[in-house]
Structure formats: C-alpha cells, structure tokens
Design a protein around this motif. Structure first.
Motif, PDB file in Angstrom:
ATOM      1  N   TYR A 217      -4.108  -5.051   9.340  1.00 50.07           N
ATOM      2  CA  TYR A 217      -4.434  -6.240   8.557  1.00 50.07           C
ATOM      3  C   TYR A 217      -3.660  -6.265   7.241  1.00 50.07           C
ATOM      4  O   TYR A 217      -3.253  -7.326   6.765  1.00 50.07           O
ATOM      5  CB  TYR A 217      -5.939  -6.300   8.314  1.00 50.07           C
ATOM      6  CG  TYR A 217      -6.695  -6.532   9.594  1.00 50.07           C
ATOM      7  CD1 TYR A 217      -6.939  -7.820  10.052  1.00 50.07           C
ATOM      8  CD2 TYR A 217      -7.128  -5.466  10.373  1.00 50.07           C
ATOM      9  CE1 TYR A 217      -7.606  -8.043  11.242  1.00 50.07           C
ATOM     10  CE2 TYR A 217      -7.795  -5.677  11.569  1.00 50.07           C
ATOM     11  CZ  TYR A 217      -8.029  -6.967  11.996  1.00 50.07           C
ATOM     12  OH  TYR A 217      -8.683  -7.182  13.186  1.00 50.07           O
ATOM     13  N   ALA A 218      -3.449  -5.102   6.662  1.00 54.05           N
ATOM     14  CA  ALA A 218      -2.628  -5.032   5.451  1.00 54.05           C
ATOM     15  C   ALA A 218      -1.174  -5.360   5.776  1.00 54.05           C
ATOM     16  O   ALA A 218      -0.484  -6.020   4.992  1.00 54.05           O
ATOM     17  CB  ALA A 218      -2.730  -3.643   4.829  1.00 54.05           C
ATOM     18  N   GLU A 219      -0.713  -4.909   6.947  1.00 49.92           N
ATOM     19  CA  GLU A 219       0.654  -5.225   7.362  1.00 49.92           C
ATOM     20  C   GLU A 219       0.831  -6.726   7.557  1.00 49.92           C
ATOM     21  O   GLU A 219       1.874  -7.294   7.207  1.00 49.92           O
ATOM     22  CB  GLU A 219       0.986  -4.479   8.657  1.00 49.92           C
ATOM     23  CG  GLU A 219       1.122  -2.967   8.476  1.00 49.92           C
ATOM     24  CD  GLU A 219       1.385  -2.258   9.791  1.00 49.92           C
ATOM     25  OE1 GLU A 219       1.312  -2.935  10.848  1.00 49.92           O
ATOM     26  OE2 GLU A 219       1.646  -1.043   9.771  1.00 49.92           O
TER      27      GLU A 219
ATOM     28  N   THR B 218      -5.957  -7.626   1.723  1.00 57.03           N
ATOM     29  CA  THR B 218      -4.768  -7.236   0.968  1.00 57.03           C
ATOM     30  C   THR B 218      -4.581  -5.725   0.983  1.00 57.03           C
ATOM     31  O   THR B 218      -5.478  -4.961   1.360  1.00 57.03           O
ATOM     32  CB  THR B 218      -4.873  -7.706  -0.490  1.00 57.03           C
ATOM     33  OG1 THR B 218      -5.932  -6.974  -1.143  1.00 57.03           O
ATOM     34  CG2 THR B 218      -5.161  -9.196  -0.571  1.00 57.03           C
ATOM     35  N   LEU B 219      -3.414  -5.297   0.537  1.00 57.19           N
ATOM     36  CA  LEU B 219      -3.109  -3.871   0.486  1.00 57.19           C
ATOM     37  C   LEU B 219      -4.056  -3.150  -0.476  1.00 57.19           C
ATOM     38  O   LEU B 219      -4.529  -2.042  -0.183  1.00 57.19           O
ATOM     39  CB  LEU B 219      -1.655  -3.671   0.053  1.00 57.19           C
ATOM     40  CG  LEU B 219      -1.140  -2.230   0.053  1.00 57.19           C
ATOM     41  CD1 LEU B 219      -1.189  -1.646   1.459  1.00 57.19           C
ATOM     42  CD2 LEU B 219       0.285  -2.170  -0.501  1.00 57.19           C
TER      43      LEU B 219
ATOM     44  N   PHE C  52      -1.549   3.850  -8.052  1.00 57.36           N
ATOM     45  CA  PHE C  52      -1.352   2.717  -7.148  1.00 57.36           C
ATOM     46  C   PHE C  52      -2.190   1.517  -7.596  1.00 57.36           C
ATOM     47  O   PHE C  52      -1.707   0.376  -7.623  1.00 57.36           O
ATOM     48  CB  PHE C  52      -1.728   3.103  -5.715  1.00 57.36           C
ATOM     49  CG  PHE C  52      -1.825   1.917  -4.796  1.00 57.36           C
ATOM     50  CD1 PHE C  52      -0.683   1.302  -4.308  1.00 57.36           C
ATOM     51  CD2 PHE C  52      -3.065   1.397  -4.442  1.00 57.36           C
ATOM     52  CE1 PHE C  52      -0.768   0.188  -3.477  1.00 57.36           C
ATOM     53  CE2 PHE C  52      -3.158   0.289  -3.611  1.00 57.36           C
ATOM     54  CZ  PHE C  52      -2.010  -0.317  -3.128  1.00 57.36           C
ATOM     55  N   ILE C  53      -3.446   1.773  -7.942  1.00 61.09           N
ATOM     56  CA  ILE C  53      -4.327   0.676  -8.367  1.00 61.09           C
ATOM     57  C   ILE C  53      -3.772  -0.004  -9.614  1.00 61.09           C
ATOM     58  O   ILE C  53      -3.720  -1.237  -9.700  1.00 61.09           O
ATOM     59  CB  ILE C  53      -5.753   1.201  -8.611  1.00 61.09           C
ATOM     60  CG1 ILE C  53      -6.387   1.618  -7.281  1.00 61.09           C
ATOM     61  CG2 ILE C  53      -6.612   0.130  -9.295  1.00 61.09           C
ATOM     62  CD1 ILE C  53      -7.733   2.304  -7.417  1.00 61.09           C
TER      63      ILE C  53
ATOM     64  N   ILE D  56      -3.881  -7.982  -8.498  1.00 58.68           N
ATOM     65  CA  ILE D  56      -3.469  -8.738  -7.325  1.00 58.68           C
ATOM     66  C   ILE D  56      -3.512  -7.818  -6.110  1.00 58.68           C
ATOM     67  O   ILE D  56      -3.845  -6.642  -6.228  1.00 58.68           O
ATOM     68  CB  ILE D  56      -2.059  -9.345  -7.504  1.00 58.68           C
ATOM     69  CG1 ILE D  56      -1.019  -8.243  -7.764  1.00 58.68           C
ATOM     70  CG2 ILE D  56      -2.056 -10.347  -8.639  1.00 58.68           C
ATOM     71  CD1 ILE D  56       0.406  -8.772  -7.867  1.00 58.68           C
ATOM     72  N   GLY D  57      -3.169  -8.341  -4.939  1.00 59.18           N
ATOM     73  CA  GLY D  57      -3.366  -7.593  -3.703  1.00 59.18           C
ATOM     74  C   GLY D  57      -2.325  -6.558  -3.360  1.00 59.18           C
ATOM     75  O   GLY D  57      -2.452  -5.860  -2.358  1.00 59.18           O
TER      76      GLY D  57
END
Length: 207
Positions: free
Chosen positions: A133-135, A153-154, A182-183, A195-196
């Motif tokens: 789903y992230a892809e 989202t990622l 990352f966050i 954002i995502g």
C-alpha cells in the motif's frame, strides 16, 4: 364653550371605539395564527421523542462481536497474519493487534509470527518499512493527478509498524534513532505539519 367640550368628549369616545376595534382584530389574527395546523411532518417530532426505537440487547451485541473476532482469529490461524481486503498490510495488522490488546485477547496470537511479518517489510536501503500500500502511494504521479487518494502513506505505514512492535515488546529490533530521523524527514517546515513521505522527495512538497 360647552359645545367645544362636548365635541372633545365625542372625539375621545370615537377614538376609544376605534382603538378597541383595532385591538380586537389583531388579537383575533394572533389567535388564528396560533391555532394554525403544524406543517406536514413537524407534528411527528413528538412521536420520535416519545417513542424510542427498539434497542438490541447488550448480549446480542456481545455475541456479534464474538463472531467477528472468532472469524478474525480463524483467518490468523490459517494464514499466520490478519488479512485485509486484497492483501495483508501493516495497517490492518496494527488495528487487529491494537483491538486484541485492548480487549485482553493479545495472548491468543503468536507474537513471533506477527513480528516476522512486520520485519519482512523493513527495507534496509530506505531505512523504513514499506508494504504494497505504501508502494502504491509512492507510485502516484502527482504531476498529472491532483485527486485525493485514500492510500496509506509511507509515514503512516512506518507508524503502524513501530506501534505494533511496541505492543509486542519488540522495539529492540529496530534502530530508534533511524526512525526518529525518518519521521523528522517528513516534516513540512512551511505548514508546520508532517506529510506522508520525506519532504525532500515529495512532489511539490505537499504529499
């Protein structure tokens, strides 16, 4: 002099009669307005409040919930994970574990299988969790499409993975600082929100 006084008295009397007549007419109109029937449908409001709809018993609700969770546990027993429509996902797994933990049923799952499922989606190159789903979210071409897509989202996928590992007591399997970085990479300094995906790689820095 007497004639003048008589004229004044007569005028006052006529004025009183006229005033009384006007008051009576207005009062009559008001009464008619108050007695006017309610518009269609309005009189039903009393019925709605005074006659409650039948309620299902708490025992029936509990049985329905039991059936739902039994079905989910059967799926887990046969597949080794909690499936979502079309394909298993980190999002569906998180919600399933969260609910089971909330109702005190988390002991009915094998934490090792769930942990392995989550860690199988870790991408060491991207240093993040990525599922199908992230892809799909990452493959959207926002330069030609501006419609809203309810894709996970990622950033959301990684939050689901980390939160699930926390409930399973397996946070030691990940590099916490790596995910903190990352966050923060998803932070949008213009809007002040997240954002995502990493802000630097986002099309127009909006999604």
């Amino acid at each position: 002099m007497r004639t003048q006084k008589s004229s004044i008295v007569i005028l006052l009397f006529i004025g009183i009669l006229i005033g009384t007549s006007i008051f009576t007419q207005n009062n009559s109109k008001t009464t008619l307005h108050k007695d006017k029937p309610l518009e269609d449908g309005v009189e039903d409001i009393g019925y709605i409040f005074n006659n409650e709809l039948p309620r299902s018993s708490s025992s029936e609700n509990f049985e329905n919930l039991e059936d739902v969770f039994t079905e989910k546990l059967d799926s887990y027993s046969s597949l080794g994970y909690f499936p979502q429509i079309y394909e298993s996902s980190l999002q569906a797994t998180y919600y399933a574990i969260f609910i089971l933990d909330t109702i005190g049923r988390i002991d009915q799952i094998d934490p090792t299988i769930i942990t392995n499922f989550i860690m199988s989606h870790y991408n060491s190159t991207a240093q993040a969790f990525i599922d199908a789903y992230a892809e799909r979210y990452l493959s959207i071409d926002f330069s030609t499409r501006y419609e809203y897509y309810p894709y996970t989202t990622l950033l959301e996928v990684n939050c689901y993975a980390i939160l699930t590992l926390e409930m399973l007591g397996q946070l030691e399997l990940i590099n916490k600082q790596e995910f903190i970085d990352f966050i923060w990479s998803c932070y949008n300094p213009i809007t002040g929100g997240f954002i995502g995906r990493p802000y630097a790689t986002s099309p127009n820095n909006e999604y």
